[in-house]
Design an enzyme around this catalytic site. Structure first.
Site, short mmCIF file in Angstrom:
data_model
loop_
_atom_site.label_atom_id
_atom_site.label_comp_id
_atom_site.label_asym_id
_atom_site.label_seq_id
_atom_site.Cartn_x
_atom_site.Cartn_y
_atom_site.Cartn_z
N CYS A 1 1.50 -1.43 -18.28
CA CYS A 1 0.61 -0.72 -17.36
C CYS A 1 0.96 -1.01 -15.91
O CYS A 1 0.28 -0.56 -15.00
CB CYS A 1 -0.85 -1.05 -17.62
N HIS B 1 0.82 -1.20 0.00
CA HIS B 1 0.00 0.00 0.00
C HIS B 1 0.86 1.25 0.00
O HIS B 1 0.55 2.24 -0.68
CB HIS B 1 -0.91 0.00 1.23
#
Length: 548
Positions: A480, A185
């Protein structure tokens, strides 16, 4: 002379300032005697409710879809009835409220770790819930980032989602954590903020509050005990780089004019920002599905896709179909529990059990495409075989979708890139998962962070296979994964045959600037040097030697 410690750079950029450490978790008081169980249960339950509410409020204020989804999931954990039941059992066993919260969280933490995969990664979120709830029971402020009254560099053992998502980017200059990995995160949100960040840096434990340090989010180096003159020079350099990048706009291209579209990774129309990009390279549609008891309706999906497509008339928008399973479990799919979710039913494989979910999504994408002037591309995640690619292409084209592709996230797809391109119109490489599967290293395993470094020559070799296949077929190959956000690595990727790069919006200016300084021939030379390197450090050093 300054000491240098190293970690894994996960968000490029340089910063300098005084270090300040994240507050330690609250310490439990000595165990007491329970005289009123109902009162202790009430205190503990109220604390968990306060934490859930606090996280929910943070989610509502979060700037991006990634941050919102992370915080909403953590809020649901804090409000889980199973956690409350464990608290009640702990009080019944004679524990006071604070100790009952601690015991309940420890019990569920063990269960998460035993489950492995996505669930093991949530153990850190549960630790944060424990710390916040214990603090609430004891009447202490909820743990959070320091506030020294001036800009600083934040040092932490690791950062909880609520802490990272709520950072004041005008005050926190950079992040350095002792744990974590390139897809943690902390890493994801730091890149979203455009903030230099280093994870998996054990040497950060010895950095004292107030120490002047410099941080290089590309190389992963932290210089400890630098002089204020050195810090001022780095700060000035970083400020000049930001101003230079913010001044430059326009399409991505190499110094000799070779076009390299710079696209955005988004979760919804709210992530489009100011539009300083040429389109969208990854529209993560799963954020529309997360945290729900049932799938979003056809009309809901049409509205969400239309909002993005109509905001980008004439520009490319690559929509990824539902990437569920593993680190994104969706209860309404009814998938069975798995011993190793990362190797199980995820991505396109969920259509084996629930084909109607994919069919409805493709119908909605096609409907939204007809109502806009955007160039709508659609791709499937977690494709492993030519048969899977062909089946997905038939499904999508039957609905009138003309640009159909697949993601390359497993080595089998890279090895058969030529065969895949015989069935589809483009490939999009997800470097996070491709690295995970190529090196058999869990994306969330901090101790294996070095194996997940996107500069690993083995990973670059797989990307090169895809680039060569694209050149032969005359079809586009993009990246990506967050590797695209590294300005230094961007030239290597382009040299490997990658035709477009997709990233978080704050990373676009830096990548544009880096590409604009190098010709296509120089990019190819960078690719050759990186592929020939023995390890990531040598690959980066080769770029420095090449005058990058």
């Amino acid at each position: 002379m300054a000491d240098v410690v190293r970690g894994l750079g996960v968000s490029p950029g340089r910063a300098a300032g005084q270090a300040h450490r994240m507050a330690r978790p609250p310490v439990l008081p000595p165990r007491g005697t329970v005289t009123d169980p109902a009162r202790e249960i009430g205190l503990a339950v109220a604390a968990l409710a306060a934490v859930a509410g606090h996280l929910e409020q943070h989610a509502a204020k979060a700037a991006g879809a990634d941050a919102r989804a992370i915080l909403e999931a953590q809020s649901l954990m804090a409000a889980d009835p199973a956690l409350r039941e464990s608290v009640e059992e702990a009080v019944g066993a004679g524990l006071t409220a604070a100790h009952a919260v601690d015991a309940a969280c420890a019990h569920h933490r063990e269960a998460l770790l035993a489950a492995g995969g996505y669930f093991a990664d949530r153990a850190g979120d549960l630790d944060d819930i424990r710390n916040r709830a214990v603090a609430a029971v004891l009447g202490l402020p909820m743990p959070g980032v320091p506030d020294p009254g001036h800009p600083y560099i934040l040092i932490a053992d690791d950062l909880a989602p609520a802490d990272t998502a709520g950072l004041d980017t005008g005050t926190v200059l950079a992040l350095v954590t002792e744990k974590g990995g390139p897809t943690s995160h902390t890493a994801i949100l730091a890149r979203t903020f455009g903030m230099p960040a280093i994870v998996a840096c054990p040497g950060a434990a010895g950095i004292g509050d107030g120490t002047w340090i410099t941080v290089d989010g590309a190389s992963g180096e932290v210089a400890i005990g630098v002089g204020e003159d050195t810090a001022a020079a780095v700060q000035s350099e970083a400020r000049a780089a930001r101003e230079s990048r913010s001044a430059g706009r326009g399409p991505g291209r190499t110094a000799d004019g070779h076009p390299v579209p710079l696209l955005l990774n988004i979760g919804s129309a709210r992530d489009l920002g100011t539009g300083d990009a040429e389109g969208v390279g990854l529209f993560r549609t799963e954020f529309l599905f997360l945290g729900r008891g049932d799938a979003p309706s056809f009309d809901e999906q049409v509205a969400a896709y239309t909002a993005v497509l109509q905001a980008l008339p004439g520009r490319r928008v690559v929509i990824r179909t539902l990437d569920a399973g593993s680190d994104k479990p969706l209860p309404f799919l009814g998938l069975p529990e798995e011993a190793n979710p990362a190797l199980g039913v995820r991505g396109l494989r969920t259509a084996r059990n629930r084909p109607e979910v994919l069919d409805t999504q493709l119908d909605a994408i096609a409907e939204a495409a007809r109502a806009s002037d955007a160039e709508t591309w659609v791709m499937a995640p977690m494709v492993s075989t030519v048969a899977e690619a062909a089946g997905f292409a038939r499904r999508a084209r039957a609905r009138g979708l003309r640009h159909v592709g697949v993601m390359v996230e497993v080595p089998a797809a890279a090895l058969h890139a030529r065969r895949l391109l015989a069935e589809v119109d483009f490939l999009s490489i997800g470097t996070n998962d491709l690295g995970q599967y190529a090196f058999a290293a869990d994306r969330q395993h901090g101790e294996l962070a070095d194996l997940l470094d996107p500069w690993q020559p083995g990973l670059l070799g797989l990307i090169a296979m895809c680039g060569e296949a694209g050149r032969e077929a005359g079809k586009p190959v993009g990246v990506c994964g967050e590797a695209a956000a590294d300005p230094l690595l961007a030239t290597v990727l382009v040299g490997l045959g990658v035709g477009s790069l997709s990233m978080a919006a704050p990373s676009v200016p830096g990548v544009r600037e880096a590409l604009g300084r190098h010709s296509m021939q120089e990019c190819r030379e960078h690719a050759r040097l990186a592929l020939a390197a023995g390890d990531p450090a040598e690959a980066r050093a080769a770029m420095t030697g090449a005058g990058h």
